[in-house]
Design a protein around this motif. Structure first.
Motif, PDB file in Angstrom:
ATOM      1  N   TYR A  55      -3.086   4.496  11.522  1.00 64.96           N
ATOM      2  CA  TYR A  55      -2.955   4.861  10.111  1.00 64.96           C
ATOM      3  C   TYR A  55      -2.706   3.606   9.272  1.00 64.96           C
ATOM      4  CZ  TYR A  55      -1.425   7.023   5.796  1.00 64.96           C
ATOM      5  OH  TYR A  55      -1.329   7.388   4.478  1.00 64.96           O
ATOM      6  N   ALA A  56      -1.742   2.793   9.691  1.00 64.27           N
ATOM      7  CA  ALA A  56      -1.375   1.594   8.932  1.00 64.27           C
ATOM      8  C   ALA A  56      -2.508   0.577   8.913  1.00 64.27           C
ATOM      9  CB  ALA A  56      -0.106   0.978   9.514  1.00 64.27           C
ATOM     10  N   GLY A  79       9.191   0.205   8.599  1.00 63.98           N
ATOM     11  CA  GLY A  79       9.061  -1.161   9.090  1.00 63.98           C
ATOM     12  C   GLY A  79       7.889  -1.338  10.034  1.00 63.98           C
ATOM     13  N   MET A  80       7.686  -0.385  10.904  1.00 62.61           N
ATOM     14  CA  MET A  80       6.562  -0.483  11.836  1.00 62.61           C
ATOM     15  C   MET A  80       5.234  -0.381  11.091  1.00 62.61           C
ATOM     16  SD  MET A  80       7.692  -1.309  14.705  1.00 62.61           S
ATOM     17  CE  MET A  80       6.115  -1.190  15.544  1.00 62.61           C
ATOM     18  N   VAL A  81       5.169   0.482  10.097  1.00 61.65           N
ATOM     19  CA  VAL A  81       3.952   0.574   9.284  1.00 61.65           C
ATOM     20  C   VAL A  81       3.732  -0.748   8.555  1.00 61.65           C
ATOM     21  CG1 VAL A  81       2.941   1.700   7.258  1.00 61.65           C
ATOM     22  CG2 VAL A  81       3.918   3.080   9.097  1.00 61.65           C
ATOM     23  N   ALA A  82       4.789  -1.303   7.965  1.00 63.53           N
ATOM     24  CA  ALA A  82       4.676  -2.581   7.244  1.00 63.53           C
ATOM     25  C   ALA A  82       4.186  -3.694   8.164  1.00 63.53           C
ATOM     26  CB  ALA A  82       6.019  -2.952   6.625  1.00 63.53           C
ATOM     27  N   SER A  83       4.527  -3.617   9.444  1.00 59.45           N
ATOM     28  CA  SER A  83       4.096  -4.667  10.370  1.00 59.45           C
ATOM     29  C   SER A  83       2.609  -4.575  10.706  1.00 59.45           C
ATOM     30  CB  SER A  83       4.925  -4.610  11.659  1.00 59.45           C
ATOM     31  OG  SER A  83       4.556  -3.504  12.467  1.00 59.45           O
ATOM     32  N   LEU A  87      -0.456  -3.877   2.893  1.00 57.88           N
ATOM     33  CA  LEU A  87      -0.110  -3.101   1.705  1.00 57.88           C
ATOM     34  C   LEU A  87       1.400  -3.033   1.506  1.00 57.88           C
ATOM     35  CD1 LEU A  87      -2.516  -0.048   2.127  1.00 57.88           C
ATOM     36  CD2 LEU A  87      -2.857  -2.103   0.732  1.00 57.88           C
ATOM     37  N   PRO A  88       1.853  -2.865   0.262  1.00 62.77           N
ATOM     38  CA  PRO A  88       3.282  -2.652   0.050  1.00 62.77           C
ATOM     39  C   PRO A  88       3.716  -1.318   0.648  1.00 62.77           C
ATOM     40  CG  PRO A  88       2.086  -2.554  -2.049  1.00 62.77           C
ATOM     41  CD  PRO A  88       1.093  -2.900  -0.979  1.00 62.77           C
ATOM     42  N   VAL A  89       4.863  -1.340   1.296  1.00 63.78           N
ATOM     43  CA  VAL A  89       5.442  -0.138   1.897  1.00 63.78           C
ATOM     44  C   VAL A  89       6.795   0.106   1.235  1.00 63.78           C
ATOM     45  CG1 VAL A  89       6.315   0.930   4.021  1.00 63.78           C
ATOM     46  CG2 VAL A  89       4.259  -0.501   4.091  1.00 63.78           C
ATOM     47  N   GLN A 110      17.048  -3.609   6.443  1.00 65.07           N
ATOM     48  CA  GLN A 110      17.271  -4.826   7.234  1.00 65.07           C
ATOM     49  C   GLN A 110      16.008  -5.256   7.966  1.00 65.07           C
ATOM     50  OE1 GLN A 110      19.831  -6.779   7.218  1.00 65.07           O
ATOM     51  NE2 GLN A 110      21.155  -5.509   5.976  1.00 65.07           N
ATOM     52  N   MET A 111      14.968  -5.571   7.214  1.00 65.93           N
ATOM     53  CA  MET A 111      13.714  -6.010   7.818  1.00 65.93           C
ATOM     54  C   MET A 111      13.745  -7.521   8.028  1.00 65.93           C
ATOM     55  SD  MET A 111      11.836  -3.473   8.502  1.00 65.93           S
ATOM     56  CE  MET A 111      10.338  -4.365   8.838  1.00 65.93           C
TER      57      MET A 111
END
Length: 172
Positions: A55-56, A79-83, A87-89, A110-111
Motif C-alpha cells: 500500500y505504502a 511509522g512503517m508506512v512512512a518508511s 509521501l507525508p504521513v 518518536q520516529m
C-alpha cells in the motif's frame, strides 16, 4: 472499506483494524467537507505487513498525496508506512483502555531522524484530516481559499461565543 469518492483519491486514510474507524471517520469527514477525494483501507503493520508495505510503496503512483494512519498500542502503522513512501504521513494515536493512548502517542511521535511522521493529538482524527487538506492546499489555490474561509468561520464562531458570554456575564 473502499474509496469514498468518485474522483481519484488524494488522501489515503488507513488503520490497522476497523475498530479504529471511529477515530478516523472525522478525518474522512474533514476531507469530504473540503471536497478532497480520499480512500479508506484496513492495512495492519502486524497482521498484514506485506499488504501494508505494498500500500505504502504504491501510494504515490496511484495518485495519493498524503496518508493519514491511525494506530493504537505499539502504534507501528504510521511509522512503517512512512518508511515505505516519500509521501507525508500523519499519525493519529488511538486511545487505549490501558494507557489512554499515551503509548500510541509516544510510539508515533518518536520516529528516528529521516523518517518523520506528523502526529496529532490522541483521537485527533479531525485535525489529521484538516492537516491533510492544508498540505494539499499548499499547491492548490482554490483549496487554499476554502481553508482560509473555514478559518474565518472558526474565528467568527469564536467571537460570537465571546459576545454571548459577555452579554450573559454577571459581575464582570
Amino acid at each position: 472499506m473502499a474509496t469514498k469518492t468518485a474522483n481519484p483519491p488524494l488522501v489515503g486514510i488507513i488503520m490497522g483494524s476497523d475498530s479504529d474507524w471511529p477515530t478516523l471517520q472525522p478525518a474522512a469527514e474533514a476531507c469530504a467537507e473540503f471536497g478532497v477525494p480520499y480512500e479508506v483501507r484496513v492495512v495492519s503493520a502486524h497482521r498484514t505487513p506485506d499488504d501494508m508495505a505494498r500500500y505504502a510503496k504504491t501510494a504515490q503512483g496511484r495518485g495519493l498525496r498524503v496518508i493519514v494512519a491511525a494506530a493504537g498500542g505499539a502504534a507501528h502503522l504510521p511509522g512503517m508506512v512512512a518508511s515505505h513512501t516519500p509521501l507525508p504521513v500523519i499519525g493519529v494515536p488511538v486511545e487505549s483502555r490501558t494507557l489512554k493512548g499515551i503509548d500510541s502517542l509516544l510510539s508515533i511521535v518518536q520516529m528516528p531522524a529521516g523518517i518523520p511522521v506528523a502526529t496529532v493529538a490522541i483521537g485527533g482524527g479531525r485535525n489529521a484530516g484538516l492537516l491533510a487538506v492544508q498540505i494539499l492546499a499548499a499547491a492548490d489555490e482554490a483549496l487554499r481559499e476554502k481553508v482560509v474561509r473555514f478559518r474565518q468561520r472558526l474565528a467568527a464562531e469564536s467571537r460570537a461565543k465571546n459576545r454571548r458570554l459577555q452579554a450573559g456575564a454577571v459581575g464582570g
